[in-house]
Design a protein around this motif. Sequence first.
Motif, short mmCIF file in Angstrom:
data_model
loop_
_atom_site.label_atom_id
_atom_site.label_comp_id
_atom_site.label_asym_id
_atom_site.label_seq_id
_atom_site.Cartn_x
_atom_site.Cartn_y
_atom_site.Cartn_z
N GLY A 407 15.90 3.15 -12.13
CA GLY A 407 14.95 2.16 -11.66
C GLY A 407 14.21 2.61 -10.42
N GLY A 408 14.93 3.29 -9.51
CA GLY A 408 14.28 3.79 -8.30
C GLY A 408 13.23 4.84 -8.59
N ALA A 409 13.53 5.78 -9.48
CA ALA A 409 12.55 6.80 -9.83
C ALA A 409 11.30 6.18 -10.44
CB ALA A 409 13.17 7.81 -10.80
N LEU A 410 11.50 5.19 -11.33
CA LEU A 410 10.36 4.50 -11.92
C LEU A 410 9.61 3.69 -10.86
CD1 LEU A 410 8.78 3.77 -14.45
CD2 LEU A 410 10.40 1.92 -14.87
N GLY A 411 10.35 3.11 -9.92
CA GLY A 411 9.71 2.32 -8.87
C GLY A 411 8.82 3.15 -7.97
N VAL A 412 9.28 4.33 -7.58
CA VAL A 412 8.45 5.20 -6.73
C VAL A 412 7.18 5.61 -7.46
CG1 VAL A 412 8.35 7.45 -5.60
CG2 VAL A 412 10.39 6.03 -5.37
N ALA A 413 7.32 6.01 -8.73
CA ALA A 413 6.13 6.38 -9.50
C ALA A 413 5.18 5.20 -9.64
CB ALA A 413 6.56 6.89 -10.88
N LEU A 414 5.74 4.00 -9.85
CA LEU A 414 4.91 2.81 -9.97
C LEU A 414 4.20 2.48 -8.67
CD1 LEU A 414 4.12 0.48 -11.88
CD2 LEU A 414 6.10 -0.77 -11.04
N ALA A 415 4.89 2.66 -7.53
CA ALA A 415 4.28 2.39 -6.23
C ALA A 415 3.09 3.31 -5.98
CB ALA A 415 5.31 2.53 -5.12
N VAL A 416 3.27 4.59 -6.28
CA VAL A 416 2.17 5.54 -6.07
C VAL A 416 0.97 5.19 -6.96
CG1 VAL A 416 1.51 7.96 -6.28
CG2 VAL A 416 3.74 7.36 -5.35
N ALA A 417 1.25 4.83 -8.21
CA ALA A 417 0.17 4.48 -9.12
C ALA A 417 -0.55 3.22 -8.68
CB ALA A 417 0.72 4.31 -10.54
N ILE A 418 0.19 2.22 -8.18
CA ILE A 418 -0.42 0.95 -7.78
C ILE A 418 -1.28 1.13 -6.54
CG2 ILE A 418 0.09 -1.35 -6.89
CD1 ILE A 418 2.44 -1.48 -8.78
N VAL A 419 -0.85 1.97 -5.60
CA VAL A 419 -1.65 2.20 -4.40
C VAL A 419 -3.00 2.79 -4.77
CG1 VAL A 419 -1.82 3.60 -2.31
CG2 VAL A 419 0.29 2.38 -2.81
N ASP A 420 -3.03 3.70 -5.74
CA ASP A 420 -4.29 4.31 -6.15
C ASP A 420 -5.13 3.38 -7.02
OD1 ASP A 420 -3.67 6.56 -4.78
OD2 ASP A 420 -2.97 7.71 -6.51
N ARG A 421 -4.47 2.58 -7.87
CA ARG A 421 -5.18 1.68 -8.76
C ARG A 421 -4.60 0.27 -8.63
NH1 ARG A 421 -5.59 5.32 -14.31
NH2 ARG A 421 -6.77 7.07 -13.38
N PRO A 422 -5.05 -0.48 -7.62
CA PRO A 422 -4.46 -1.79 -7.34
C PRO A 422 -4.65 -2.76 -8.51
CG PRO A 422 -5.81 -1.03 -5.50
CD PRO A 422 -6.09 -0.11 -6.65
N LEU A 423 -3.68 -3.64 -8.64
CA LEU A 423 -3.75 -4.70 -9.65
C LEU A 423 -4.51 -5.91 -9.15
CD1 LEU A 423 -0.01 -4.56 -10.82
CD2 LEU A 423 -1.97 -3.39 -11.84
N LEU A 424 -4.56 -6.10 -7.82
CA LEU A 424 -5.20 -7.25 -7.21
C LEU A 424 -6.28 -6.78 -6.26
CD1 LEU A 424 -1.99 -9.35 -6.38
CD2 LEU A 424 -3.46 -9.57 -8.39
N GLY A 425 -7.15 -7.71 -5.86
CA GLY A 425 -8.20 -7.40 -4.90
C GLY A 425 -7.85 -7.94 -3.53
N GLY A 426 -8.85 -7.95 -2.64
CA GLY A 426 -8.65 -8.47 -1.30
C GLY A 426 -8.39 -7.38 -0.28
N VAL A 427 -7.87 -7.77 0.88
CA VAL A 427 -7.58 -6.84 1.96
C VAL A 427 -6.37 -5.99 1.58
CG1 VAL A 427 -6.98 -6.65 4.40
CG2 VAL A 427 -8.50 -8.48 3.63
#
Length: 538
Positions: A407-427
Amino acid sequence: MRPARRRRTGILTAVTCGAMGVVMADSIAATLALPALSSAAIGTGLPLGDLQWVTAAATVPYAALLATTGRLADAIGRSRMLLLGLIVFTLGALAAVASPTLPVLLAARAVQGIAAAMVVPASLALLLAEITPARRASAVGAWSAAAGVGGILLHSTGGHLVAAFGWRGLFAPSAMIGAVLIAACLVLPQRAPSRGRLPDLLGSIVLLAGMAMLVLAIAKGHAWGWRSGPTLALAAGGLMGLAAAIGRSLRHPAPAIEMTLWRRPGFALAGAISFLYGMTSFIVLAAIPLLLREIWALPVSRLSLMLVPISTGVLLASLAAGRLIRRYGARPVIYGGALLTAAASITGIAAMHPGTFATTTWVGVAAALGLGFGALSTGVSAAGALTAGVDRYAGAVGASMTARQLGGALGVALAVAIVDRPLLGGVMPGYISILAVVIALMLLAGVLGLFIRPTSTTPPARPHAPGRAAAVPAIRPAPPRGLPAANGFGAPAPAAVSSFATAAQRRTLRELYDAAADVVAAADLLLAQQPRHDGQPR
């Protein structure tokens, strides 16, 4: 407890908890070393993605070997496995300190990852097997709290170590503490192993290869591209390896994967929550340093200090969670930890504005995250380990930790992907999206935690002869501290009131019994006053 036994138990607790603490501290040291390595001669000209192999080199073998080393520790002896693991870990730390080039450093980190996989399951299993059943839940709390201690020490001193000695200073404490723990291991109690068969060698190799390829694909998928040839090949090979290892384990008498554990609903549920906890904690720990540097532009020394509240919260919550699990079971601890983590994430989203994120607000959010992580870690570790028998503690710990690392390995990969391609807008949409994912994962973990079986302190009904009414049993005093008791995760309670029962519960039972006796006496009196059909008193 006699003084000699108390002393042995104290040494055992210190060594096993110290082993967990030094493993956690070493993983934090590798994370803090990345910025220093980028400016050192050993990392000159290398992108940050290549330097991240310093952490991945230890994470991949650690996640891949946990299940096998846990089974092996049960077979050859936990204290023997712990001592061997600490020796290898210390040698790896020394090699990391003296590494002249990056390839040598990566090899040293891989050795440390292998050793950590030997140390972690053996340490908790040895602690649980050597203490009384009534104290096992508290022991899990102390063992989990050791991770918080390791985090506090490295977060509070890491910046100063880098300033004084460079990146090499971050790995020196692991070598020194490891040497002390090796010496202390020589006085640990030596117990005969379970005499079980050694795990299936071929199945273990297939499992190791499959886990390594899968973790590597997840860890490097973002850098290589999720649709690239290397990522897809590693993912396919990893899944096929896992499938082959599972299929072989279903037929082998001494399987590499303890399938009988995963068939237990309680253990499978704890494994699923462990997976979600691994995803959440690794997401947060990977994203928070980047977030703080973007908000405040902190140097490494200040950045490490800002992470101290998380480690402090883990420490305090783990100690408290052990007592709560002992009294109420793992269910409320897991549920409360998940809700607290979700609430901290919601607060972080509401307060996340560059330049206006107050330090006091961050300390509160970080402390709440740490408290939630500590409760979840302890609750999941207890729910996973205590469902197994004494002879399979290490295997259960290894299997549960494997789920957490995946789960941790998947979480780190998911965090990196989300930072580059956010799911939400705003600040700061990337970090807000990460916290939104954390909230969703924690709500799911909390719901699953509600299905963890609660602690049972009710004595089972005694069988009675057919056709005869069961007599009301007399309420016996609680057994002396240290007698076997229900483990809270499905094992039956003893005939007498378990030592897990609180004074309030025993008092309530006595009051109910007294009330029942009063009702019976009043009924007898009323019956005695009623005339029989022939007119004579009864």
